[in-house]
Design an enzyme around this catalytic site. Structure first.
Site, short mmCIF file in Angstrom:
data_model
loop_
_atom_site.label_atom_id
_atom_site.label_comp_id
_atom_site.label_asym_id
_atom_site.label_seq_id
_atom_site.Cartn_x
_atom_site.Cartn_y
_atom_site.Cartn_z
N CYS A 82 0.86 -1.18 0.00
CA CYS A 82 0.00 0.00 0.00
C CYS A 82 0.90 1.23 0.00
O CYS A 82 1.58 1.50 0.99
CB CYS A 82 -0.92 0.02 1.22
SG CYS A 82 -1.88 1.54 1.35
N CYS A 236 -5.61 5.37 -3.97
CA CYS A 236 -4.85 4.13 -3.85
C CYS A 236 -3.45 4.40 -4.38
O CYS A 236 -3.29 4.71 -5.56
CB CYS A 236 -5.54 3.01 -4.63
SG CYS A 236 -4.58 1.47 -4.68
#
Length: 332
Positions: A82, A236
């Site tokens: 991430c 994201c």
């Protein structure tokens, strides 16, 4: 036993950061999964506003890395990486260890991170490495177009007759398509994203992140993402990195690497730089905010039982500074 967590975000992609070293024994995977499912629920059912996931910080298993990061999604599944979360973990580890540049262990690689100049007053920023990159169908978990080995700027008839997709892992798997503004804000992303992550489709049986990208100008793009394990998200990090890579490969008049790309998203903005190494090995820099919103504490047993009656909170004030920064982007 009391658990202490920090509510953090990068570009509005929000998490609870949990340092496992605070416990005599680390939480089990089952406990981490249950914790994430409980506290990340939205619409008042989770802890405060909920979150996109839990960032688990622990000691590194590798001498070259200062610490280790795991990413537990809101649904309890684990993501391989991430980018937005990594920036906040980098800030946390850097503060704890008084270091500005180091590596963080992730599932597939020890990634370089570095503190950079603040985006604005009280909006600290970090640059993090996004890699490894692969277009290989087996690595991505893709079964499309008669099991093609790669999909780059091609239609996938089962998804759409008109949209052209590129599949890439960074290392999270991503489907990227460039669209006009009407398509960007329309219902098609939700339709495709939900289908690709229903656990039943034959194209991506393990799910995939789906991003619609609008080219705003030279080295300027907008990215909207339906994230695997989360759904629609403000941002994201790996999707913005993958989108930047495909922008350089497909939409620049000449393929120019090492240039700063301005990436906006529903939660704010980041900067990216796409690099090409030997043998066409790509990697990206993801540069953006690492905001600490609040510090929360509650008994661990209560958290695992979704009982938040004994929670205590300290608000940092950084979110107001970030909101002012984002406001300045829209008025500039």
């Amino acid at each position: 036993m009391v658990v202490k967590m920090i509510k953090v975000h990068g570009s509005g992609n929000d998490f609870y950061l949990l340092d496992q070293t605070q416990f005599p024994e680390p939480l089990t995977d089952a406990q981490l999964q249950q914790l994430a499912i409980n506290i990340c629920k939205r619409e008042g059912a989770g802890l405060y506003e909920g979150a996109d996931g839990v960032l688990v910080v622990d000691k590194s298993e590798h001498p070259s890395a200062l610490g280790r990061m795991r990413v537990i999604n809101a649904d309890g599944t684990e993501a391989s990486m991430c980018g937005n979360g990594l920036r906040t973990v980098a800030r946390y580890l850097g503060t704890q260890n008084s270091q500005d540049a180091f590596r963080v262990q992730t599932m597939y690689a020890d990634l370089k991170v570095q503190a950079v100049a603040d985006f604005a007053d009280h909006v600290p920023a970090f640059s993090v490495e996004i890699s490894p990159v692969s277009f290989d169908a087996q690595t991505i978990g893709m079964h499309a177009n008669h099991d093609a080995q790669t999909i780059i700027n091609e239609t996938i008839p089962e998804l759409s007759a008109t949209l052209k997709f590129s599949a890439v892992s960074v290392p999270n798997p991503h489907l990227i398509t460039f669209v006009d503004h009407e398509t960007l804000v329309g219902p098609e992303l939700g339709r495709i994203g939900k289908w690709m992550n229903d656990g039943k489709n034959s194209i991506f049986p393990d799910g995939v992140n789906v991003s619609f990208v609008e080219v705003l100008g030279q080295n300027s793009i907008f990215v909207r993402t339906f994230e695997r394990g989360v759904g629609f998200t403000n941002a994201c990090g790996t999707a913005m990195s993958a989108s930047s890579l495909m922008y350089v490969l497909l939409h620049q008049e000449s393929t120019d690497f090492n240039q700063e790309i301005h990436v906006t998203n529903p939660g704010g903005m980041v900067k990216t730089i796409v690099h090409q190494g030997a043998d066409e090995e790509y990697w990206m820099e993801l540069i953006g905010n690492a905001t600490f919103v609040k510090i929360v504490s509650l008994p661990l047993d209560s958290a695992l039982a979704a009982d938040y009656s004994q929670v205590s909170v300290t608000v940092t004030g950084e979110q107001a500074a970030y909101a002012a920064f984002v406001g300045s982007l829209t008025t500039a």
